[in-house]
Enzyme design. Sequence first.
Site, PDB file in Angstrom:
ATOM      1  N   LYS A  45       0.848  -1.190   0.000  1.00 42.96           N
ATOM      2  CA  LYS A  45       0.000   0.000   0.000  1.00 42.96           C
ATOM      3  C   LYS A  45       0.881   1.236   0.000  1.00 42.96           C
ATOM      4  O   LYS A  45       1.769   1.373   0.849  1.00 42.96           O
ATOM      5  CB  LYS A  45      -0.907   0.013   1.243  1.00 42.96           C
ATOM      6  CG  LYS A  45      -1.910   1.154   1.243  1.00 42.96           C
ATOM      7  CD  LYS A  45      -3.098   0.798   0.398  1.00 42.96           C
ATOM      8  CE  LYS A  45      -3.934   2.008   0.042  1.00 42.96           C
ATOM      9  NZ  LYS A  45      -3.345   2.837  -1.043  1.00 42.96           N
ATOM     10  N   GLN A  54       6.983   4.116   4.017  1.00 42.08           N
ATOM     11  CA  GLN A  54       5.576   3.721   3.983  1.00 42.08           C
ATOM     12  C   GLN A  54       5.345   2.437   4.765  1.00 42.08           C
ATOM     13  O   GLN A  54       4.321   2.267   5.432  1.00 42.08           O
ATOM     14  CB  GLN A  54       5.123   3.540   2.539  1.00 42.08           C
ATOM     15  CG  GLN A  54       3.610   3.513   2.352  1.00 42.08           C
ATOM     16  CD  GLN A  54       2.987   4.888   2.457  1.00 42.08           C
ATOM     17  OE1 GLN A  54       3.449   5.823   1.829  1.00 42.08           O
ATOM     18  NE2 GLN A  54       1.932   5.016   3.234  1.00 42.08           N
ATOM     19  N   LYS A  60       5.334   3.508   8.354  1.00 41.41           N
ATOM     20  CA  LYS A  60       4.164   4.361   8.587  1.00 41.41           C
ATOM     21  C   LYS A  60       2.890   3.518   8.667  1.00 41.41           C
ATOM     22  O   LYS A  60       2.072   3.688   9.585  1.00 41.41           O
ATOM     23  CB  LYS A  60       4.034   5.382   7.457  1.00 41.41           C
ATOM     24  CG  LYS A  60       2.871   6.353   7.607  1.00 41.41           C
ATOM     25  CD  LYS A  60       2.646   7.168   6.335  1.00 41.41           C
ATOM     26  CE  LYS A  60       3.879   7.923   5.915  1.00 41.41           C
ATOM     27  NZ  LYS A  60       3.637   8.764   4.722  1.00 41.41           N
ATOM     28  N   LYS A  74       5.627   2.132  -2.895  1.00 45.02           N
ATOM     29  CA  LYS A  74       5.552   3.471  -3.481  1.00 45.02           C
ATOM     30  C   LYS A  74       5.868   3.333  -4.968  1.00 45.02           C
ATOM     31  O   LYS A  74       6.605   2.433  -5.381  1.00 45.02           O
ATOM     32  CB  LYS A  74       6.565   4.421  -2.832  1.00 45.02           C
ATOM     33  CG  LYS A  74       6.125   5.874  -2.840  1.00 45.02           C
ATOM     34  CD  LYS A  74       5.019   6.123  -1.829  1.00 45.02           C
ATOM     35  CE  LYS A  74       4.645   7.600  -1.768  1.00 45.02           C
ATOM     36  NZ  LYS A  74       3.658   7.871  -0.714  1.00 45.02           N
ATOM     37  N   ASP A 109      -0.491  10.606  -4.865  1.00 51.15           N
ATOM     38  CA  ASP A 109       0.567  11.294  -4.129  1.00 51.15           C
ATOM     39  C   ASP A 109       0.817  12.594  -4.878  1.00 51.15           C
ATOM     40  O   ASP A 109      -0.051  13.049  -5.638  1.00 51.15           O
ATOM     41  CB  ASP A 109       1.826  10.415  -4.039  1.00 51.15           C
ATOM     42  CG  ASP A 109       2.783  10.855  -2.930  1.00 51.15           C
ATOM     43  OD1 ASP A 109       3.297  11.983  -3.010  1.00 51.15           O
ATOM     44  OD2 ASP A 109       3.021  10.085  -1.994  1.00 51.15           O
ATOM     45  N   THR A 128      -4.746  13.678   5.096  1.00 55.15           N
ATOM     46  CA  THR A 128      -3.350  13.836   5.504  1.00 55.15           C
ATOM     47  C   THR A 128      -3.148  15.153   6.250  1.00 55.15           C
ATOM     48  O   THR A 128      -2.518  15.188   7.324  1.00 55.15           O
ATOM     49  CB  THR A 128      -2.409  13.770   4.292  1.00 55.15           C
ATOM     50  OG1 THR A 128      -2.682  12.591   3.542  1.00 55.15           O
ATOM     51  CG2 THR A 128      -0.963  13.742   4.745  1.00 55.15           C
ATOM     52  N   ASN A 169      -2.218  19.722  -1.521  1.00 54.36           N
ATOM     53  CA  ASN A 169      -3.336  19.157  -0.779  1.00 54.36           C
ATOM     54  C   ASN A 169      -3.076  19.097   0.723  1.00 54.36           C
ATOM     55  O   ASN A 169      -3.907  19.508   1.539  1.00 54.36           O
ATOM     56  CB  ASN A 169      -3.643  17.755  -1.312  1.00 54.36           C
ATOM     57  CG  ASN A 169      -4.828  17.125  -0.624  1.00 54.36           C
ATOM     58  OD1 ASN A 169      -5.924  17.641  -0.660  1.00 54.36           O
ATOM     59  ND2 ASN A 169      -4.598  15.997   0.033  1.00 54.36           N
ATOM     60  N   SER A 195      -7.045   5.676   3.442  1.00 57.38           N
ATOM     61  CA  SER A 195      -6.965   4.703   2.352  1.00 57.38           C
ATOM     62  C   SER A 195      -7.272   3.302   2.867  1.00 57.38           C
ATOM     63  O   SER A 195      -7.950   2.519   2.201  1.00 57.38           O
ATOM     64  CB  SER A 195      -5.569   4.721   1.718  1.00 57.38           C
ATOM     65  OG  SER A 195      -5.413   5.829   0.863  1.00 57.38           O
TER      66      SER A 195
END
Length: 451
Positions: free
Chosen positions: A95, A116, A119, A131, A171, A214, A245, A382
Site C-alpha cells: 500500500k 511507507q 508508517k 511506493k 501522491d 493527511t 493538498n 486509504s
Amino acid sequence: MPELSDYQEEINQLLKSRYPSRPEFHQAVKSVSSSVLKHICETSDDIDRSVRVLKYLIEPDRIVNFRVAWQDDDNCKQFNRGFRVQHNNSLGPYKGGLRFGSDVNVSVLQFLGFEQTFKNALTGLPMGGAKGGADFDPRERSEGEIERFCRAFMGQLARYIGTDQDIPAGDIGVGAQEIAYMFDEHKNLTGEFSGVLTGKDPVFGGSCFREEATGYGCVYFAEEALEAQGDKLAGKRCLISGAGNVSLHAAEKLLDCDAQVISLSSRAGFLHFEEGLDKEQLESIKQHRKSRGSLESLAEKEGWEFSAEQKPWSLEADLAFPCATQNELELADAEQLVEQGCNFVFEGANMPCTEDAISHFQENGVVFGPSKAVNAGGVAVSGIEISQNRSGQYLSSEEVEEELKRIMQKIHSACCKHGKRENEDIIDYKLGSSIAAFEELSNAASLYGVN
C-alpha cells in the site's frame, strides 16, 4: 560482543554495497536504524536475530521498472520511466501512493516505500508498504496529455497490482482526477470493478474525507503532542510550507482550531500573512491551485506579500509544518526556527527535514514529530477505503473523520509508549515511532520464520 556502533556499521555497509547511489534511501534507513538498533541492544534477548530481522525489513521485496509510451498533443510518441517499489507485505497487501514529477527516481521511491512500510505499521491496519510513480511532470502538460499518460501508465502497472496484492493511491502530482483515469483504464483492461486503487471519488467507491485526511491528520497529531506538553493550538502562530493538498488542508484544520497560519509556499517563494491567513483567503488559494495557478500570480493579483526564492522558516512562529517535499528544511533553516522561538515541528511531507536539522531541533528542546507518524492520516483513510470496498458498506464524512482522529490518537500513544525519555518531559517521537513500527513488523516477520 558486538556493540551498537558495530551493528550500525553493518547496516551502513549493506547500503553501500547493494544501493551505492541512493542517498534518500540511505538517509531514511539510517534515521530508523539509529533508533531501532539502540532499542534492540537494550531490550532484545537475541540481538543478532533482531538485527537480521531489521536487515530483512530494509531490503525491498521487489523493484519494478517499466517504459511508458504515450502520445502528446502533437501526435508525437513520448517515453517516460515508470516504477513500483513493493517494499514489504508482512502486514498486508502493498500500500502506497503514486507520484508523478520530473524528479521522481528509484532512490526517492525506495526511501518512500521503506518509510511507507513503517508508517503503515503504525496505523494498526493490515497494510504493507510500497511506493511508485513516473518521471512525468503533469504541470507541463495539457489535460488530454495527462489522461493519455495515466492510461498508458496503468497499461504497464496493471500486471503488478491487485486488491490482495498491491493497492496504490495518489501522491504528489496524482490527484483524484488522475486516479479516475487510471481506475477506468484498469477497469477496461481487466473487466473488473474492484478496489484496486484508493483515493477514488466517492461516486465510484472512494471514501469520503480522503482529500482532507493527511492535512487534518497532521493537525490531530499536533493537538495530541501539545496536549502532552500541557498546551493547545489556539492562538499559536504556525508556519506551513507547500501549497498542495496536505498544506492547504492542514491550514484549514489549524484555522478551525483557532491557530494562526502565517505562511504557505511553493518552489518560487512563500506567501506571508502577518496577521494570519483567513478562510476567505484560503478558499481563493484552493481555487487558484485547482486551475494550476502559481502562488506568485495570485499574490500579485490580491496584493499579498510574496517573498520570491525564499523559505518561510525565518519568520517568528510557535509551530512549523514542513509539508512540501523531502529535505526542504535544512540545518540553517532549523537554526532560524530555533532562534525565532519555534517549539514544535511536525513533518507533513515525507522526510522534509534533514538529519542535521532534526538533531538541532532535539538538541534545543524542540518537540519534533516525524513524518511516519504525523502524516499517516492519508494512508489511514486509504485503509478505511479498502475496508469499505470489501464490505460494500460506506461511512459518512463525519464517521471517517472520527475514525481518522482515533487512529492518529493511537499512533501518538504508541510513540509516547516507546519514546518517553527517562526523567524528561519531552517525548522523542522519532525514537518512539520507529520502535513502535519495528515491533509490529518484527513480530510478523518472526512468525514467518525470518530469524
